[in-house]
Design a protein around this motif. Sequence first.
Motif, mmCIF file in Angstrom:
data_model
loop_
_atom_site.group_PDB
_atom_site.id
_atom_site.type_symbol
_atom_site.label_atom_id
_atom_site.label_comp_id
_atom_site.label_asym_id
_atom_site.label_seq_id
_atom_site.Cartn_x
_atom_site.Cartn_y
_atom_site.Cartn_z
ATOM 1 N N THR A 156 -38.975 -62.671 -15.002
ATOM 2 C CA THR A 156 -39.311 -63.829 -15.843
ATOM 3 C C THR A 156 -38.630 -63.728 -17.201
ATOM 4 O OG1 THR A 156 -41.365 -62.879 -16.785
ATOM 5 C CG2 THR A 156 -41.560 -64.118 -14.709
ATOM 6 N N LYS A 157 -38.556 -62.530 -17.749
ATOM 7 C CA LYS A 157 -37.936 -62.382 -19.064
ATOM 8 C C LYS A 157 -36.414 -62.452 -18.976
ATOM 9 C CE LYS A 157 -41.415 -62.275 -21.857
ATOM 10 N NZ LYS A 157 -41.565 -63.300 -22.904
ATOM 11 N N HIS A 158 -35.835 -62.026 -17.836
ATOM 12 C CA HIS A 158 -34.413 -62.275 -17.618
ATOM 13 C C HIS A 158 -34.155 -63.785 -17.557
ATOM 14 C CE1 HIS A 158 -33.741 -58.023 -16.863
ATOM 15 N NE2 HIS A 158 -32.464 -58.253 -16.627
ATOM 16 N N ALA A 159 -35.086 -64.501 -16.928
ATOM 17 C CA ALA A 159 -34.951 -65.967 -16.863
ATOM 18 C C ALA A 159 -34.984 -66.570 -18.259
ATOM 19 C CB ALA A 159 -36.051 -66.562 -15.989
ATOM 20 N N VAL A 160 -35.892 -66.099 -19.098
ATOM 21 C CA VAL A 160 -35.982 -66.630 -20.460
ATOM 22 C C VAL A 160 -34.716 -66.301 -21.249
ATOM 23 C CG1 VAL A 160 -37.236 -66.495 -22.655
ATOM 24 C CG2 VAL A 160 -38.502 -66.619 -20.496
ATOM 25 N N ASP A 161 -34.175 -65.107 -21.036
ATOM 26 C CA ASP A 161 -32.923 -64.749 -21.702
ATOM 27 C C ASP A 161 -31.812 -65.719 -21.304
ATOM 28 O OD1 ASP A 161 -31.535 -62.654 -23.367
ATOM 29 O OD2 ASP A 161 -30.321 -62.501 -21.554
ATOM 30 N N ALA A 162 -31.722 -66.016 -19.998
ATOM 31 C CA ALA A 162 -30.705 -66.969 -19.523
ATOM 32 C C ALA A 162 -30.979 -68.370 -20.037
ATOM 33 C CB ALA A 162 -30.656 -66.963 -17.990
ATOM 34 N N LEU A 163 -32.240 -68.771 -20.029
ATOM 35 C CA LEU A 163 -32.593 -70.093 -20.532
ATOM 36 C C LEU A 163 -32.245 -70.237 -22.015
ATOM 37 C CD1 LEU A 163 -36.035 -70.681 -18.779
ATOM 38 C CD2 LEU A 163 -33.977 -72.085 -18.504
ATOM 39 N N THR A 164 -32.453 -69.177 -22.767
ATOM 40 C CA THR A 164 -32.124 -69.221 -24.196
ATOM 41 C C THR A 164 -30.638 -69.494 -24.387
ATOM 42 O OG1 THR A 164 -33.924 -67.665 -24.671
ATOM 43 C CG2 THR A 164 -32.250 -67.953 -26.379
ATOM 44 N N LYS A 165 -29.804 -68.820 -23.590
ATOM 45 C CA LYS A 165 -28.355 -69.051 -23.680
ATOM 46 C C LYS A 165 -28.011 -70.479 -23.264
ATOM 47 C CE LYS A 165 -27.491 -64.176 -22.731
ATOM 48 N NZ LYS A 165 -27.111 -63.181 -21.699
ATOM 49 N N GLY A 166 -28.684 -70.973 -22.226
ATOM 50 C CA GLY A 166 -28.456 -72.355 -21.799
ATOM 51 C C GLY A 166 -28.899 -73.358 -22.843
ATOM 52 N N MET A 167 -30.043 -73.106 -23.462
ATOM 53 C CA MET A 167 -30.535 -73.988 -24.522
ATOM 54 C C MET A 167 -29.564 -74.019 -25.701
ATOM 55 S SD MET A 167 -34.556 -73.075 -24.936
ATOM 56 C CE MET A 167 -35.655 -72.968 -23.526
ATOM 57 N N ARG A 168 -29.019 -72.856 -26.015
ATOM 58 C CA ARG A 168 -28.071 -72.785 -27.143
ATOM 59 C C ARG A 168 -26.893 -73.724 -26.898
ATOM 60 N NH1 ARG A 168 -25.864 -72.697 -31.626
ATOM 61 N NH2 ARG A 168 -24.643 -70.970 -32.426
ATOM 62 N N ILE A 169 -26.402 -73.748 -25.667
ATOM 63 C CA ILE A 169 -25.287 -74.634 -25.318
ATOM 64 C C ILE A 169 -25.734 -76.098 -25.355
ATOM 65 C CG2 ILE A 169 -23.718 -75.306 -23.454
ATOM 66 C CD1 ILE A 169 -23.802 -72.300 -22.594
ATOM 67 N N ASP A 170 -26.888 -76.380 -24.763
ATOM 68 C CA ASP A 170 -27.354 -77.766 -24.675
ATOM 69 C C ASP A 170 -27.707 -78.348 -26.038
ATOM 70 O OD1 ASP A 170 -27.062 -77.676 -21.944
ATOM 71 O OD2 ASP A 170 -29.165 -77.243 -21.538
ATOM 72 N N MET A 171 -28.214 -77.515 -26.936
ATOM 73 C CA MET A 171 -28.624 -77.990 -28.255
ATOM 74 C C MET A 171 -27.483 -78.034 -29.261
ATOM 75 S SD MET A 171 -31.861 -78.801 -28.094
ATOM 76 C CE MET A 171 -31.554 -79.365 -26.406
ATOM 77 N N LEU A 172 -26.368 -77.410 -28.913
ATOM 78 C CA LEU A 172 -25.245 -77.295 -29.843
ATOM 79 C C LEU A 172 -24.784 -78.639 -30.408
ATOM 80 C CD1 LEU A 172 -23.288 -75.211 -31.107
ATOM 81 C CD2 LEU A 172 -21.774 -75.605 -29.142
ATOM 82 N N PRO A 173 -24.616 -79.686 -29.580
ATOM 83 C CA PRO A 173 -24.153 -80.971 -30.132
ATOM 84 C C PRO A 173 -25.174 -81.659 -31.032
ATOM 85 C CG PRO A 173 -23.856 -80.878 -27.732
ATOM 86 C CD PRO A 173 -24.738 -79.756 -28.115
ATOM 87 N N HIS A 174 -26.412 -81.167 -31.021
ATOM 88 C CA HIS A 174 -27.493 -81.845 -31.743
ATOM 89 C C HIS A 174 -27.897 -81.117 -33.027
ATOM 90 C CE1 HIS A 174 -27.847 -84.399 -28.240
ATOM 91 N NE2 HIS A 174 -27.963 -83.325 -27.477
ATOM 92 N N ASN A 175 -27.114 -80.106 -33.417
ATOM 93 C CA ASN A 175 -27.371 -79.386 -34.669
ATOM 94 C C ASN A 175 -28.694 -78.619 -34.639
ATOM 95 O OD1 ASN A 175 -26.536 -78.651 -37.352
ATOM 96 N ND2 ASN A 175 -28.074 -80.044 -38.163
ATOM 97 N N ILE A 176 -29.074 -78.153 -33.458
ATOM 98 C CA ILE A 176 -30.335 -77.419 -33.301
ATOM 99 C C ILE A 176 -30.025 -75.967 -32.956
ATOM 100 C CG2 ILE A 176 -32.445 -77.194 -31.926
ATOM 101 C CD1 ILE A 176 -32.204 -80.311 -31.589
ATOM 102 N N LYS A 177 -30.573 -75.074 -33.748
ATOM 103 C CA LYS A 177 -30.369 -73.651 -33.518
ATOM 104 C C LYS A 177 -31.263 -73.166 -32.363
ATOM 105 C CE LYS A 177 -29.495 -72.527 -38.406
ATOM 106 N NZ LYS A 177 -29.793 -71.555 -39.472
ATOM 107 N N VAL A 178 -30.795 -72.156 -31.648
ATOM 108 C CA VAL A 178 -31.598 -71.506 -30.610
ATOM 109 C C VAL A 178 -31.372 -70.005 -30.711
ATOM 110 C CG1 VAL A 178 -32.122 -71.314 -28.150
ATOM 111 C CG2 VAL A 178 -31.368 -73.514 -29.082
ATOM 112 N N SER A 179 -32.458 -69.252 -30.712
ATOM 113 C CA SER A 179 -32.387 -67.807 -30.903
ATOM 114 C C SER A 179 -33.340 -67.091 -29.966
ATOM 115 C CB SER A 179 -32.752 -67.434 -32.347
ATOM 116 O OG SER A 179 -31.971 -68.138 -33.286
ATOM 117 N N SER A 180 -33.032 -65.823 -29.730
ATOM 118 C CA SER A 180 -33.915 -64.937 -28.977
ATOM 119 C C SER A 180 -34.287 -63.751 -29.850
ATOM 120 C CB SER A 180 -33.213 -64.444 -27.703
ATOM 121 O OG SER A 180 -33.877 -63.307 -27.162
ATOM 122 N N VAL A 181 -35.569 -63.422 -29.869
ATOM 123 C CA VAL A 181 -36.044 -62.180 -30.480
ATOM 124 C C VAL A 181 -36.658 -61.353 -29.352
ATOM 125 C CG1 VAL A 181 -37.656 -61.111 -32.093
ATOM 126 C CG2 VAL A 181 -36.429 -63.199 -32.745
#
Length: 252
Positions: A156-181
């Motif tokens: 599940t946490k590997h999935a969240v790591d991958a989702l975070t990277k996907g969100m970063r790409i999807d949010m990029l055109p909208h000026n929205i930051k995405v981060s993982s801690v």
Amino acid sequence: MNRIAFITGATAGIGEACAKKLANVGYDLIISGRREENLNKLEAELLKNFNCKIFKLVLDVRKQDDVFDRINKLPEEWKKIDLLVNNAGLAVGVTAIQDGIIDDWERMIDTNVKGLLYITRAVSPLMIERKQGHIINVTSIAGKEVYPGGNVYCATKHAVDALTKGMRIDMLPHNIKVSSVAPGMVETEFSIVRFKGDTDKADQVYNGFTPLYADDIADTVEFVASRPAHVNINDILIMPTAQASARDVVRD
């Protein structure tokens, strides 16, 4: 209103610590979690100690309809969410895959993956509409490595790591930051939940060394959230000094 942060899993541990840290630096807060009594206690403490406004959502992130209904019905001023901290998550059990308890698997998948997706799906359009925002996903060393007894939780946490990277790409055109801690071993309710209330087993996880504490992760979340507008921290892996990997820990 001040900047608004929405924190899931705010009833204890990292989520509670994030609420206090972000209130201290000037955020108004939407705090959510399943335990109403804990939310009420946190609200009272925040209002007493900080100059902030609080909106409570007694909410189980696993319940899709409730998530969308409650977020859609937020008062308009509370929909201007600047920071989403996707913190709600849990590990349950340490059984080998062949002995796995299906209900444990469902709880972890529904909370850690689907719950995070539901919240993000409901909140991200509000950020896109304003062309600003920041999503911070609290992941784990378990999203980087796999260890014995961690099979489904690590998945599940590997999935969240991958989702975070996907969100970063999807949010990029909208000026929205995405981060993982991504924390290593943090002493919170985490191990008590994992061992289903067995406090002796939970305490053994942290014996012989100094683990991370919830405040350490809250400090890191606040650091990530406070970078200048042109800076996005994609990923931070934070460990106790005594821990080098998921399995390598030096104990007294």
